[in-house]
Design an enzyme around this catalytic site. Structure first.
Site, PDB file in Angstrom:
ATOM      1  N   ASP A 169     -13.109  -6.699  10.230  1.00 12.47           N
ATOM      2  CA  ASP A 169     -11.889  -5.982  10.603  1.00 12.47           C
ATOM      3  C   ASP A 169     -12.179  -4.507  10.827  1.00 12.47           C
ATOM      4  O   ASP A 169     -12.970  -3.912  10.079  1.00 12.47           O
ATOM      5  CB  ASP A 169     -10.855  -6.016   9.469  1.00 12.47           C
ATOM      6  N   ARG A 228       0.785  -1.233   0.000  1.00 12.19           N
ATOM      7  CA  ARG A 228       0.000   0.000   0.000  1.00 12.19           C
ATOM      8  C   ARG A 228       0.820   1.287   0.000  1.00 12.19           C
ATOM      9  O   ARG A 228       0.246   2.365  -0.045  1.00 12.19           O
ATOM     10  CB  ARG A 228      -0.985   0.002   1.172  1.00 12.19           C
ATOM     11  N   TRP A 254      -3.055  -4.137   9.704  1.00 16.29           N
ATOM     12  CA  TRP A 254      -2.586  -4.160   8.321  1.00 16.29           C
ATOM     13  C   TRP A 254      -2.916  -2.924   7.510  1.00 16.29           C
ATOM     14  O   TRP A 254      -2.742  -2.912   6.293  1.00 16.29           O
ATOM     15  CB  TRP A 254      -3.055  -5.442   7.608  1.00 16.29           C
ATOM     16  N   ASP A 307     -16.116 -11.348  10.273  1.00 17.03           N
ATOM     17  CA  ASP A 307     -14.867 -10.874   9.652  1.00 17.03           C
ATOM     18  C   ASP A 307     -14.897  -9.365   9.459  1.00 17.03           C
ATOM     19  O   ASP A 307     -14.488  -8.851   8.422  1.00 17.03           O
ATOM     20  CB  ASP A 307     -14.622 -11.592   8.313  1.00 17.03           C
ATOM     21  N   GLY A 328      -1.749 -10.712   7.858  1.00 16.53           N
ATOM     22  CA  GLY A 328      -1.864 -12.160   8.044  1.00 16.53           C
ATOM     23  C   GLY A 328      -3.019 -12.519   8.936  1.00 16.53           C
ATOM     24  O   GLY A 328      -3.011 -13.554   9.607  1.00 16.53           O
ATOM     25  N   GLY A 329      -4.053 -11.671   8.952  1.00 18.17           N
ATOM     26  CA  GLY A 329      -5.156 -11.850   9.881  1.00 18.17           C
ATOM     27  C   GLY A 329      -6.022 -13.067   9.648  1.00 18.17           C
ATOM     28  O   GLY A 329      -6.911 -13.351  10.451  1.00 18.17           O
TER      29      GLY A 329
END
Lengths: 562, 147
Positions: A320, A145, A257, A318, A205-206
């Site tokens: 995040d 990114r 991340w 999920d 790496g979640g």
């Protein structure tokens, strides 16, 4: 008969067989922390990932404005493409936000690439590529990114969980520090952040059941200054939100991340944290699971967690919360705005992380209810083994990692919105290090979806206007002093909207979808809008309806005709 | 050894397929010298369109020096991974040269010849790097079960 071999010599750098210049002028030598603190006072540059530490993604430049936007035209394009067999060949994409200092652009790409470009012409000055293993663990594409810049150095994370420092003039490596374990499924994808004499990076790496962390490194030497885990060990604060029997915290997730924002007066880094693991099987991790799915305020000097707000306790969707916390002051309050995957916009008091205002920002939300204080009541979630459950928003969220922005001119927030659901079927699985640890079979909807660029009033949480699209919007938004909001579409269009009304004023087809962060800069008085394009990454997660769209790797710079 | 690919005629040029299926061939070990550099020799035999050994294993991350020997009657090359930039070496018929690579690990990398469709015909090979992340980089938790 012995063979008389021709001498093939030594292998050469691939870039020596190109038109590359090989070096850049020393424009970053004087780029101190103090200059980055005042980044917005030099609008001709884009000195840090979000344009400034506050995460607003706002450029004061106004040469390009509502009156002349129809004349905007490509000034140059940069492309790279891909070489040979590399990891994530089907999913590489341009996800970066370019940085610009005094006419030199620094940008990272997929598969370990970092480039220094002449920002006036797009010509490549130097390139560096970290050799990236074919079998590196990736959940969501071969991507990176962006970089950080300070005092003659370029900093970047790598897919193998390294953070490296390059010489900003030559692109040669100065130091290299490993900060994660690839055998645990960790990787590095975020743009680092310069804070004082440190460079900050978090773990990716979640989806692999590791233990997410944020850390700081000495900019000169690469030595670690501090590391902060987002999931506590037994006995540490927050450990009461994990089962006592001891294994869940070890694989708890909470990865960092996405690049944080930073308030230098409060000396706080605002880091969003990722999902708990296994993503969808909450029964193996009873409790709220701190500090996953949280906004965490971290002391910049020590890494100590000073306060937090958890957006989705005991997440099984999920959701995040790694996405940005946009910092702004309004009506005497120090605030942070966060558009969460779970479909709610939170305005927090960033001195305490207490919610000031909570409001939905997408049409369809059925996973649960969130009241005005941020209290969650789950409604629809995968629970029984083998039982498919459909919910909105899906696991890519009502807003993905791509960034919203805030315009101090309009005092509005602008967000790329995704309205797409998913079906999750719980399938409990045993944990094995480096194997994805979801605990469910998940399919995101291929149709019945929508998207928008929407403007929100932070004083009320209400939507002010909406520019609607047939499919989700998944690229970062940029606001400018010219009264414009820029955003790219998955189908390749790059759009300029009127920041007051949302009217579409200009559009250019870039040839491949947008999943990155445009920026703005100027050189000798000429303003540019730079947009990396190229479709890929975790498309099956955020927009599988566009999974077959063509990949690309072009960075466009637009300007008014000279 | 029961080797289905060989029995199926996939381990050769213009057998069942046009080129040799990737991932076949021998495995070689790079040898570490007293200078810490790991070394191996890669040969392209006549008319097989392969690098031999097809897999080279480095015991850990670091510097790998490969000596390439093209014993084929056609020109090939190698585009190789290395920190900093890809490395390119042109290998005309009956030539010999070297490539010095800097690679992180653990993990494995593919490299290939970009001449014609050498890559697809079989001239694609792997470099494996063994080892582990350094202790200070690893997650603070007890050892975890692996596949």
């Amino acid at each position: 008969m012995a063979t008389d071999y021709v001498d093939a010599g030594q292998a050469v750098d691939n870039s020596s067989l190109s038109g590359i210049v090989g070096s850049a002028p020393p424009v970053t030598d004087g780029l101190t922390y103090e200059r980055i603190l005042n980044a917005r006072s030099e609008p001709q540059n884009w000195l840090t990932y979000y344009g400034a530490y506050d995460g607003q993604r706002y450029s004061p430049l106004d040469q390009i404005n509502k009156e002349n936007i129809k004349q905007l035209t490509p000034a140059w394009a940069f492309q790279c493409g891909s070489v040979g067999l590399h990891s994530g060949k089907s999913t590489y994409s341009f996800e970066a936000s370019p940085l610009v200092v005094d006419g030199i652009m620094y940008v990272s790409g997929w598969d370990g690439w970092v480039w220094a470009l002449d920002a006036r012409t797009g010509s490549m000055l130097w390139q560096y590529r970290t050799a990236s293993a074919f079998d590196v663990s990736l959940c969501c594409g071969n991507v990176n990114r962006g970089v950080a810049l300070a005092e003659g150095r370029v900093f970047v994370t790598t897919l193998a969980s390294h953070i490296i420092a390059l010489d900003a003039e030559t692109g040669k490596k100065i130091w290299d520090t490993t900060y994660g374990d690839v055998r645990a499924g960790e990787s590095g994808t975020m743009a680092p952040l310069i804070v004082k004499d440190m460079v900050i990076a978090g773990s990716s790496g979640g989806e692999f059941g590791n233990r997410g962390h944020l850390e700081a490194f000495n900019r000169e030497t690469g030595e670690r200054v501090w590391r902060t885990y987002m999931v506590p060990k037994p006995g540490e604060p927050g450990s009461e939100t994990w089962p006592d029997d001891g294994e869940a915290w070890q694989r708890g997730g909470g990865n960092c991340w996405v690049t944080p924002t930073y308030d230098p007066e409060l000396n706080l880094i605002y880091q969003g944290t990722g999902n708990p693991c296994p993503d969808f099987d909450g029964a193996v991790r009873e409790g709220d699971n701190l500090h996953t799915d949280s906004g965490v305020a971290v002391d910049a000097d020590t890494g100590e967690i000073k306060s937090h707000f958890q957006y989705t306790p005991h997440d099984v969707w999920d959701y995040d919360s790694t996405m940005e916390h946009i910092l702004f002051d309004l009506d005497g309050q120090k605030l942070a705005a966060h558009f969460d995957k779970n479909g709610f916009l939170y305005i927090l008091d960033r001195t305490t992380m207490d919610p000031v205002r909570v409001a939905p920002f997408v049409d369809r939300i059925d996973w649960g209810e969130v009241d005005e204080k941020g209290n969650v009541t789950p409604k629809v979630f995968p629970d029984k083994e083998g039982d498919p459950v459909h919910f909105w928003p899906g696991p890519a969220g009502a807003k993905e990692w791509t960034h919203a922005c805030y315009s101090p001119q309009t005092e509005l927030l602008y967000a790329p919105v995704q309205d797409v659901g998913a079906t999750a079927t719980r399938r409990r699985r045993e944990f094995k290090e480096s194997i994805p640890y979801w605990g469910a079979g998940v399919a995101v909807d291929l149709d019945d979806m929508a998207g928008s660029i929407s403007a929100f009033d932070p004083r009320t949480g209400q939507e002010r206007w909406r520019w609607s699209n047939d499919i989700p919007m998944c690229s970062s938004v940029l606001a400018t002093g010219g009264g414009l909001v820029f955003a790219g579409e998955p189908t390749g269009e790059f759009n300029a909207l009127d920041a007051e009304s949302g009217d579409l004023l200009w559009q250019f087809q870039c040839g491949s979808g947008h999943h990155s962060s445009p920026c703005s800069f100027s050189i000798d008085g000429r303003q540019y809008i730079a947009a990396p394009t190229g479709w890929g990454a975790w498309t099956e997660g955020f927009l599988p309806g566009m999974l077959g769209a063509g990949q690309g790797s072009a960075l466009f710079a637009f300007a008014l005709p000279e | 050894m029961n080797d289905t690919a060989v029995e199926a005629g996939l381990d050769k040029q213009n057998g069942v397929t046009l080129g040799r299926i990737l991932g076949r061939g021998t495995v070689g070990q790079a040898e570490e010298g007293s200078d810490g550099v790991m070394r191996a020799t890669i040969r392209i035999p006549e008319d097989e369109l392969v690098y031999e050994p097809g897999i080279v294993i480095m015991p850990h991350a670091g510097t790998l020096e490969l000596t390439f020997v093209n014993d084929d009657k056609n020109t090939h090359c190698a585009v190789l991974p290395s920190n900093g930039d890809y490395k390119f070496i042109w290998l005309v018929n009956s030539s010999k040269g070297t490539a010095t690579l800097d690679l992180d690990g653990p993990g494995y990398y593919w490299y290939g010849s970009r001449s014609g469709n050498d890559e697809g015909r079989g001239l694609t090979a792997a470099i494996v790097v063994g080892g582990d992340a350094p202790p200070e980089a690893r997650i603070d938790r007890p050892p975890q079960p692996r596949p």
